[in-house]
Design an enzyme around this catalytic site. Sequence first.
Site, mmCIF file in Angstrom:
data_model
loop_
_atom_site.group_PDB
_atom_site.id
_atom_site.type_symbol
_atom_site.label_atom_id
_atom_site.label_comp_id
_atom_site.label_asym_id
_atom_site.label_seq_id
_atom_site.Cartn_x
_atom_site.Cartn_y
_atom_site.Cartn_z
ATOM 1 N N HIS A 74 0.837 -1.203 0.000
ATOM 2 C CA HIS A 74 0.000 0.000 0.000
ATOM 3 C C HIS A 74 0.871 1.253 0.000
ATOM 4 C CE1 HIS A 74 -3.841 2.140 1.015
ATOM 5 N NE2 HIS A 74 -2.976 3.025 1.467
ATOM 6 N N GLU A 75 1.885 1.267 0.879
ATOM 7 C CA GLU A 75 2.745 2.463 0.972
ATOM 8 C C GLU A 75 3.614 2.621 -0.272
ATOM 9 O OE1 GLU A 75 1.693 4.182 3.230
ATOM 10 O OE2 GLU A 75 0.759 2.658 4.477
ATOM 11 N N HIS B 229 1.972 4.426 -3.100
ATOM 12 C CA HIS B 229 1.882 5.886 -3.002
ATOM 13 C C HIS B 229 3.037 6.592 -3.712
ATOM 14 C CE1 HIS B 229 -1.688 6.488 -0.720
ATOM 15 N NE2 HIS B 229 -1.287 5.746 0.294
ATOM 16 N N GLU C 57 -5.550 7.536 -2.054
ATOM 17 C CA GLU C 57 -5.872 6.375 -1.223
ATOM 18 C C GLU C 57 -6.661 5.302 -1.971
ATOM 19 O OE1 GLU C 57 -4.295 6.036 1.222
ATOM 20 O OE2 GLU C 57 -3.717 8.029 1.876
#
Length: 796
Positions: A509-510, A513, A532
Site C-alpha cells: 500500500h505504501e 503511493h 488512497e
Amino acid sequence: MDIKLDPSRDDLPLMANTSHILVKHYVLDLDVDFESQIIEGTLVLFFESGNRYRKKSSSTEETCQSESDEACKFRTPEPCHVPVTNTRTFSSKMGYNDFAIYGKGEKDTSGKDGNHDNQEQASGISSSKYCCDTGNHGSEDFLLVLDCCDLSVLKVEEVDVAAVPGIEKFTRSPKLTVVSELRNQIVHELVTLPADRWREQLDHYARCSQAPGCGELLFDTDTWSLQIRKTGAQTAIDFPHAIRIRYRTKPQGRSVTWTSDQSGRPCVYTMGSPINNRALFPCQEPPVAMSTWQATVRAAASFVVLMSGENSAQPTQLREGCSSWHYYVTMPMPASTFTIAVGPWTEVKPETCSPNDQAAKRPFSPSEADFRCASICGHVEYPCRFQNASATTQEIIPHRVFAPGCLRGACQETLLQLVSPCLSAAHSVLGTHPFSRLDVLIVPANFPSLGMASSFLTSVCPDQDSLTCGPCYKAFLFKFACPNSPHIVFLSQSTLTGGSHLCGTRLCHEIAHAWFGLAIGARDWTEEWLSEGFATHLEDVFWAKAQQQLAPHEAQEQQELRACLRWRRLQDELRNSPEQLQVLRPSKEKTGHVTDSGSSVVKHGLNPEKGFMQVHYLKGYFLLRFLARRLGDDTYFSFLRKFVHTFHGQLILSQDFLQMLLENIPEEKRLDLSVESIFRDWLESSGLPQPLQTERQAGAECGLARQVGAEVAKWNRVNRRPRKRNRRGTKEVFEKLLPDQLVLLLEHLLEQKTLNPRTLQSLERTYHLPQQDAENVWIGQERGACSDVARSLLHV
C-alpha cells in the site's frame, strides 16, 4: 449521526498567496534538542514571482506549475556531497555571519503565544489591520503570506545573495544598478538553471543560504499564517526573492511528535498531522507550490536522522557528541510531503545478501546514468527517472530498514524479506520507480497507525475500553489521512507480528503511493481518493505478484475475499457517518478553485469526524475495481502505465484521470460511461454508488467467503449448546482459515447478540488469537492487534 459543521473549525485554511509568488527551494538548517523538545534553526526560501509558471491542464483548469518546452535532457541524481558546515563557525572573510541559530545572548521578544512580531525593532504590522496588498496590483507594500502555526518566529531578513563569492556569473545584465533588482535576478537565474546542472544548483543554494543578511523584514503572525513585508516593495517582483527566517518549534506543535521508542529512548518524527508541516517550518502548503529542498539537521551523535531525500545520508561528526546529516530533493514536491524522523534507530541488514539485494544497492555508474530521451515529459524540468534508460529497468531500488534495536530480529525475519519482492512487483505493474531509493522505519509502539507513506492515524475509540458487539465495533480503529512522503515509509511494529500477510499488504500500500500520491498528486486535497483509492486497489495487485507461490486463481480468490471485507466495511461506514463526509468530491464544480491570491481551504480538513472515515479508500477502491473490470485487467493496467508516464511529476484532478481513461476505452465497452456519470454516481453523491450495489447484488459469493460461512454455522451451533451436554455428542471440526477469512469469521460472530464465555475461550484456543498478527482485526484498510480483539471478546 446528526452533526452541525462549523466551516471555520472544520475546514483547513491554506493561506499562502501562491498566485503571486512561489517558493522554488527551501534550505533548512536545524538543531534537534530532545531536552527541551524543540527544533530550532533557520529556513531560507528562494522565490519566483509572477504567473510565468501557469499552464493549462487537460481539465482546462489553471495550475501553478512550470512547463519546459524541451525534453528533460539530464542524468539520474547521484549522491550530492554538499559541504555540511556549522554556520556558527563561518569565517568572516567569506562574507558570512552568524544567522543559523538563535543567539543564546539575544533577547527573545516573542509574545505570550511564542510568536515574535519584531515590533520593537521594526514597528510591526497589525495582524487585524493589514494595509498591505497581498497581490501585485495595489499601491501599498506587497505582503508575503506563508502557512504557519505553533511556531516561534524570531527574526526575518533579506539574504544578500550578491555577497556570495563567484555569484557574478548569475548576473546577466551589467546595467542593473539597483542592488535589490540584482539580488532578485541572481535568484531567478539560480532557480531556473537547467536540470542537468542540479549539483551546481544545490551547491549555490547552500552557499547563498549562508550569505549575510541585508536588512530585517517586518512580519506578524496569526493563528494560521506568517505575513512578511518589506517597506517600499509594492509588488511580488520587488519583494526579496531570498529571505531567511529564524524560528523554533514548540513542544506542543501539531506537526511533530516527541515520544520514546520501544527501549524508552527519546525520538521525534512528523506524524502526518491534518495541518501538515506548517508547525515544523513556515511554508506554502497549497499543493500547487511545488518546490525542492535540502536540509542539514544536527543532533546528538547517538541519534539517526532519516528524512525525505534522494541521497542515503551518512552522519558527519561536527564535534564530540554531535553529528550532522544532510538530505536533498531535486524533484519539485509540495512542502507537505517533507518528512523527518530522529531517533536511536538501528539499521537492520540481512545476514546474507541475495543477488537482488546486491543489485539494488549498486549505484548507477556513469555509463548507466547515460540519459536517453524516449519522449517529452509534461512536468517542470527536473532530473526525471522516467527519462533515464537504466532507471526504467531497475526493478528494485536501493532500500534500507531501520528500527529500534530490540526489533532487529523481527525485522530480519519478516520485513527485510518482503521489501525486494514488493518493490519488484510494483515495478512489474506500473514500470519505472519514481524515486531513487526507499527507507522503511519501524516507529515507536505508540505510533497511532499501521503505516505511513500516506499516513493513517489510528487509536482506540475513546468511549470504549473493550470491543463489544454492536455499532461501535466499526469505530474500534479509525484514521486521519495525511499527505504522502517520498523516500521514507513508516510502519507500526504491529505489522511485524504473526505471518507476512499484514506486513506485505501494508508495505505494498505504501509503495503504491510513490506513484499515486507522490509522483502524481491531487491538485485539490479534498480528492483524497486519487491517492488512497489507487493505493488500496494496487495493494492487492502488488501483493498477489509478490507472492510468487500463488497460482493465478488463488490470487484472484484472495482478492475477491478482500473485496467482500471492504464491501462490508463500506456499508457499515455509510450507515454510521454524516452524509456530507461520504462524498469524494465535496466541492463539485469548484474543485481545484482558489482565490485570486491562491489561498483556499481543504473542505472538512480539520473535522474530527473525518478521522473515522475510510470512504476515500473504499469508494475509490471500488470505483477503480469497477473500471478495471469494464476494461479488462490487461487493458486497464496497460492504460495505467500510460497514465503514469503522462502525468508523473504533475498534479491532477479527477477529470484528468477519467477523461484519459474514457478515451482509451473502446466504444463497445464504454456504454453509458462518461465523466459526468462517474461524477454523479461515484464522486459527488453520498451513500452507496448505484453501479456498485448492482454489481454486488448480481455477483456470487467467492469460494473463500463461502467456506467462512460454513465455519460460522459451526460456531453458532457451539454457542447454542447448553453447558452440560453428552460427552459422546458430535464435536465440531474447524477448518484452518487464511488471515482475511479469520477477519470475516470474527465479523460474522460479532454480529450475534450474545457469545457465551465458553465460545469466546474456544475461539481463542482454536485460532491462537493472542498470537495472531494485527491484520485479524481489520476495519477496511486499518486493523488492530488480534490479541486485543481476543481480550475484548472475553470481556463481552
